[in-house]
Scaffold this motif. Structure first.
Motif, PDB file in Angstrom:
ATOM      1  N   THR A 198       0.818  -1.213   0.000  1.00  9.96           N
ATOM      2  CA  THR A 198       0.000   0.000   0.000  1.00  9.96           C
ATOM      3  C   THR A 198       0.850   1.261   0.000  1.00  9.96           C
ATOM      4  OG1 THR A 198      -0.086   0.141   2.417  1.00  9.96           O
ATOM      5  CG2 THR A 198      -1.760  -1.231   1.321  1.00  9.96           C
ATOM      6  N   GLY A 199       2.143   1.115   0.314  1.00 12.59           N
ATOM      7  CA  GLY A 199       3.008   2.277   0.474  1.00 12.59           C
ATOM      8  C   GLY A 199       2.936   2.884   1.860  1.00 12.59           C
ATOM      9  N   GLU A 200       2.113   2.292   2.733  1.00 13.82           N
ATOM     10  CA  GLU A 200       1.975   2.786   4.093  1.00 13.82           C
ATOM     11  C   GLU A 200       2.597   1.791   5.072  1.00 13.82           C
ATOM     12  OE1 GLU A 200      -2.183   3.305   4.617  1.00 13.82           O
ATOM     13  OE2 GLU A 200      -2.300   5.094   3.346  1.00 13.82           O
ATOM     14  N   VAL A 201       2.864   2.259   6.285  1.00 11.24           N
ATOM     15  CA  VAL A 201       3.442   1.412   7.323  1.00 11.24           C
ATOM     16  C   VAL A 201       2.643   1.584   8.607  1.00 11.24           C
ATOM     17  CG1 VAL A 201       5.766   1.529   6.328  1.00 11.24           C
ATOM     18  CG2 VAL A 201       5.074   3.182   8.107  1.00 11.24           C
ATOM     19  N   VAL A 202       2.781   0.600   9.494  1.00 14.75           N
ATOM     20  CA  VAL A 202       2.187   0.696  10.817  1.00 14.75           C
ATOM     21  C   VAL A 202       3.326   0.694  11.822  1.00 14.75           C
ATOM     22  CG1 VAL A 202       1.889  -1.830  10.974  1.00 14.75           C
ATOM     23  CG2 VAL A 202       0.523  -0.321  12.424  1.00 14.75           C
ATOM     24  N   HIS A 203       3.227   1.548  12.818  1.00 18.01           N
ATOM     25  CA  HIS A 203       4.299   1.694  13.804  1.00 18.01           C
ATOM     26  C   HIS A 203       3.966   0.882  15.053  1.00 18.01           C
ATOM     27  CE1 HIS A 203       6.435   4.914  11.669  1.00 18.01           C
ATOM     28  NE2 HIS A 203       5.226   5.308  11.280  1.00 18.01           N
ATOM     29  N   GLY A 204       4.976   0.249  15.585  1.00 16.25           N
ATOM     30  CA  GLY A 204       4.846  -0.513  16.811  1.00 16.25           C
ATOM     31  C   GLY A 204       6.219  -0.694  17.409  1.00 16.25           C
ATOM     32  N   ARG A 205       6.390  -1.773  18.133  1.00 16.47           N
ATOM     33  CA  ARG A 205       7.712  -2.076  18.653  1.00 16.47           C
ATOM     34  C   ARG A 205       8.614  -2.511  17.511  1.00 16.47           C
ATOM     35  NH1 ARG A 205       6.606  -6.222  23.468  1.00 16.47           N
ATOM     36  NH2 ARG A 205       5.291  -7.092  21.820  1.00 16.47           N
ATOM     37  N   GLY A 206       9.829  -1.993  17.502  1.00 15.25           N
ATOM     38  CA  GLY A 206      10.745  -2.334  16.422  1.00 15.25           C
ATOM     39  C   GLY A 206      10.520  -1.461  15.205  1.00 15.25           C
ATOM     40  N   ARG A 207      10.938  -1.981  14.055  1.00 16.57           N
ATOM     41  CA  ARG A 207      10.839  -1.226  12.809  1.00 16.57           C
ATOM     42  C   ARG A 207       9.392  -1.093  12.354  1.00 16.57           C
ATOM     43  NH1 ARG A 207      15.621  -3.986   9.107  1.00 16.57           N
ATOM     44  NH2 ARG A 207      17.421  -3.387  10.424  1.00 16.57           N
ATOM     45  N   PRO A 208       9.065   0.016  11.654  1.00 20.89           N
ATOM     46  CA  PRO A 208       7.720   0.127  11.071  1.00 20.89           C
ATOM     47  C   PRO A 208       7.470  -1.032  10.102  1.00 20.89           C
ATOM     48  CG  PRO A 208       8.847   2.239  11.019  1.00 20.89           C
ATOM     49  CD  PRO A 208       9.877   1.231  11.423  1.00 20.89           C
ATOM     50  N   ALA A 209       6.259  -1.560  10.114  1.00 22.99           N
ATOM     51  CA  ALA A 209       5.918  -2.711   9.268  1.00 22.99           C
ATOM     52  C   ALA A 209       5.093  -2.247   8.073  1.00 22.99           C
ATOM     53  CB  ALA A 209       5.139  -3.739  10.073  1.00 22.99           C
ATOM     54  N   PRO A 210       5.542  -2.547   6.857  1.00 27.42           N
ATOM     55  CA  PRO A 210       4.759  -2.175   5.671  1.00 27.42           C
ATOM     56  C   PRO A 210       3.402  -2.873   5.655  1.00 27.42           C
ATOM     57  CG  PRO A 210       7.020  -2.779   5.077  1.00 27.42           C
ATOM     58  CD  PRO A 210       6.823  -3.177   6.512  1.00 27.42           C
ATOM     59  N   LEU A 211       2.427  -2.188   5.086  1.00 28.49           N
ATOM     60  CA  LEU A 211       1.074  -2.731   4.971  1.00 28.49           C
ATOM     61  C   LEU A 211       0.819  -3.220   3.550  1.00 28.49           C
ATOM     62  CD1 LEU A 211      -0.873  -0.057   7.028  1.00 28.49           C
ATOM     63  CD2 LEU A 211      -0.508  -2.444   7.671  1.00 28.49           C
ATOM     64  N   PHE A 212       0.031  -4.308   3.450  1.00 27.02           N
ATOM     65  CA  PHE A 212      -0.226  -4.929   2.155  1.00 27.02           C
ATOM     66  C   PHE A 212      -1.714  -5.202   1.978  1.00 27.02           C
ATOM     67  CE2 PHE A 212       4.126  -5.895   3.194  1.00 27.02           C
ATOM     68  CZ  PHE A 212       4.793  -5.831   1.982  1.00 27.02           C
ATOM     69  N   LEU A 213      -2.105  -5.346   0.697  1.00 24.10           N
ATOM     70  CA  LEU A 213      -3.429  -5.805   0.306  1.00 24.10           C
ATOM     71  C   LEU A 213      -3.290  -7.146  -0.405  1.00 24.10           C
ATOM     72  CD1 LEU A 213      -4.852  -2.479  -1.199  1.00 24.10           C
ATOM     73  CD2 LEU A 213      -5.236  -3.377   1.109  1.00 24.10           C
ATOM     74  N   ARG A 214      -4.416  -7.846  -0.569  1.00 25.59           N
ATOM     75  CA  ARG A 214      -4.394  -9.076  -1.350  1.00 25.59           C
ATOM     76  C   ARG A 214      -4.027  -8.760  -2.797  1.00 25.59           C
ATOM     77  NH1 ARG A 214      -9.524  -9.343   1.398  1.00 25.59           N
ATOM     78  NH2 ARG A 214      -9.326 -10.647   3.271  1.00 25.59           N
ATOM     79  N   GLY A 215      -3.172  -9.587  -3.387  1.00 20.37           N
ATOM     80  CA  GLY A 215      -2.814  -9.420  -4.786  1.00 20.37           C
ATOM     81  C   GLY A 215      -3.825 -10.080  -5.704  1.00 20.37           C
ATOM     82  N   GLY A 216      -3.556 -10.004  -6.995  1.00 23.79           N
ATOM     83  CA  GLY A 216      -4.500 -10.529  -7.971  1.00 23.79           C
ATOM     84  C   GLY A 216      -4.310 -11.993  -8.313  1.00 23.79           C
ATOM     85  N   ALA A 217      -3.235 -12.611  -7.840  1.00 23.87           N
ATOM     86  CA  ALA A 217      -2.963 -14.007  -8.189  1.00 23.87           C
ATOM     87  C   ALA A 217      -3.814 -14.952  -7.343  1.00 23.87           C
ATOM     88  CB  ALA A 217      -1.485 -14.316  -8.002  1.00 23.87           C
ATOM     89  N   SER A 218      -4.103 -16.122  -7.877  1.00 22.62           N
ATOM     90  CA  SER A 218      -4.782 -17.175  -7.124  1.00 22.62           C
ATOM     91  C   SER A 218      -3.840 -18.332  -6.805  1.00 22.62           C
ATOM     92  CB  SER A 218      -5.999 -17.696  -7.898  1.00 22.62           C
ATOM     93  OG  SER A 218      -5.615 -18.210  -9.159  1.00 22.62           O
ATOM     94  N   ARG A 219      -2.791 -18.510  -7.613  1.00 21.60           N
ATOM     95  CA  ARG A 219      -1.802 -19.560  -7.379  1.00 21.60           C
ATOM     96  C   ARG A 219      -0.481 -18.924  -6.971  1.00 21.60           C
ATOM     97  NH1 ARG A 219      -3.940 -24.560  -7.186  1.00 21.60           N
ATOM     98  NH2 ARG A 219      -1.879 -25.370  -7.700  1.00 21.60           N
ATOM     99  N   LEU A 220       0.295 -19.678  -6.191  1.00 23.36           N
ATOM    100  CA  LEU A 220       1.603 -19.206  -5.739  1.00 23.36           C
ATOM    101  C   LEU A 220       2.703 -19.766  -6.623  1.00 23.36           C
ATOM    102  CD1 LEU A 220       1.495 -19.433  -1.829  1.00 23.36           C
ATOM    103  CD2 LEU A 220       1.350 -17.393  -3.266  1.00 23.36           C
ATOM    104  N   HIS A 221       3.537 -18.889  -7.126  1.00 19.79           N
ATOM    105  CA  HIS A 221       4.708 -19.285  -7.915  1.00 19.79           C
ATOM    106  C   HIS A 221       5.910 -18.472  -7.425  1.00 19.79           C
ATOM    107  CE1 HIS A 221       2.132 -21.412 -10.769  1.00 19.79           C
ATOM    108  NE2 HIS A 221       1.371 -20.322 -10.827  1.00 19.79           N
ATOM    109  N   PRO A 222       6.872 -19.109  -6.736  1.00 12.34           N
ATOM    110  CA  PRO A 222       6.892 -20.522  -6.353  1.00 12.34           C
ATOM    111  C   PRO A 222       6.010 -20.779  -5.133  1.00 12.34           C
ATOM    112  CG  PRO A 222       8.837 -19.432  -5.532  1.00 12.34           C
ATOM    113  CD  PRO A 222       8.106 -18.402  -6.350  1.00 12.34           C
ATOM    114  N   ALA A 223       5.776 -22.066  -4.860  1.00 14.55           N
ATOM    115  CA  ALA A 223       4.949 -22.455  -3.717  1.00 14.55           C
ATOM    116  C   ALA A 223       5.683 -22.193  -2.406  1.00 14.55           C
ATOM    117  CB  ALA A 223       4.588 -23.941  -3.820  1.00 14.55           C
TER     118      ALA A 223
END
Length: 248
Positions: A198-223
């Motif tokens: 998303t380009g955004e992060v959430v702050h907590g203990r330690g380093r800020p953690a990047p935020l994500f959304l579900r992607g468009g893929a249905s299968r994982l490559h690689p598994a």
């Protein structure tokens, strides 16, 4: 004994509803109201009505028995099971089982609280489920564990936006294993279309953690493969042996 000429057939939809509570995988159970099953629980389900499809029946049972709406879950067909006529039923019942996955699904409201309960899957053997539903729970959990390896199904357990540590905890809860955070992050980010930043992060203990959304893929490559062997978790933690494939 009912002879073949008198046997009636019925089709039922049964649903294995899975979610995470307190980083543990839970399954939804509902109280059976039929005579002879006092105090017993089963999976949400019931007979398919003439005017509805199998999928519509599964969604209807979720609404009626547990107040779970279609938009709350991702529904996937599992397999079919057969129940022969016996002293409790005259019909030969064919049950089409489904798996419904949702992110942090809430406890049943006051109206449903007495007839629907979330139960940790590693405690399911203690509940003596009616209609042989232990086998369906076992198969549904194993189905989910397998799909996490080769598909993007894990994101169905996450509320968007989510962090990679939150996604990793889904894998750890479903697999019953501890996963190395760095290796997991590398595999997720190299699996095209699995997640989108998303380009955004959430702050907590330690380093800020990047935020994500579900992607468009249905299968994982690689598994993303489960730790081997499947019955033993890494780092000395309790592994998949605590899940239904062993306890049922």
């Amino acid at each position: 004994m009912t002879n073949s000429s008198e046997t009636r057939f019925a089709v039922a939809a049964e649903v294995v509803v899975l979610t995470l509570h307190d980083h543990r995988l839970h399954v939804l159970l509902t109280r059976v109201t039929l005579p002879g099953f006092t105090g017993r629980f089963s999976l949400p389900g019931g007979f398919v009505q003439p005017e509805e499809s199998l999928e519509e029946a599964a969604y209807r049972e979720l609404r009626e028995e547990a107040h779970v709406a279609p938009e709350d879950v991702r529904l996937e067909q599992l397999r079919a099971y057969g129940q022969l006529p016996d002293e409790t039923r005259a019909e030969h019942v064919v049950s089409v089982a489904w798996v419904a996955l949702g992110a942090d699904l809430p406890d049943p409201d006051e109206f449903f609280a007495e007839r629907a309960k979330w139960v940790p899957v590693d405690e399911i053997a203690e509940w003596n489920l009616a209609f042989g539903h232990e086998a369906i729970v076992r198969d549904g959990v194993e189905w989910a564990r397998e799909r996490l390896e080769s598909t993007t199904l894990a994101t169905a357990f996450c509320t968007e936006p989510f962090t990679l540590p939150e996604l990793r905890r889904v894998y750890e809860a479903v697999w019953g294993a501890t996963i190395d955070p760095r290796n997991f992050q590398r595999k997720v980010l190299h699996a095209g279309g699995f997640v989108e930043p998303t380009g955004e992060v959430v702050h907590g203990r330690g380093r800020p953690a990047p935020l994500f959304l579900r992607g468009g893929a249905s299968r994982l490559h690689p598994a993303i493969l489960r730790p081997e062997p499947h019955h033993q978790a890494v780092d000395g933690t309790v592994g998949a042996e605590s899940l239904p494939q062993i306890t049922l």
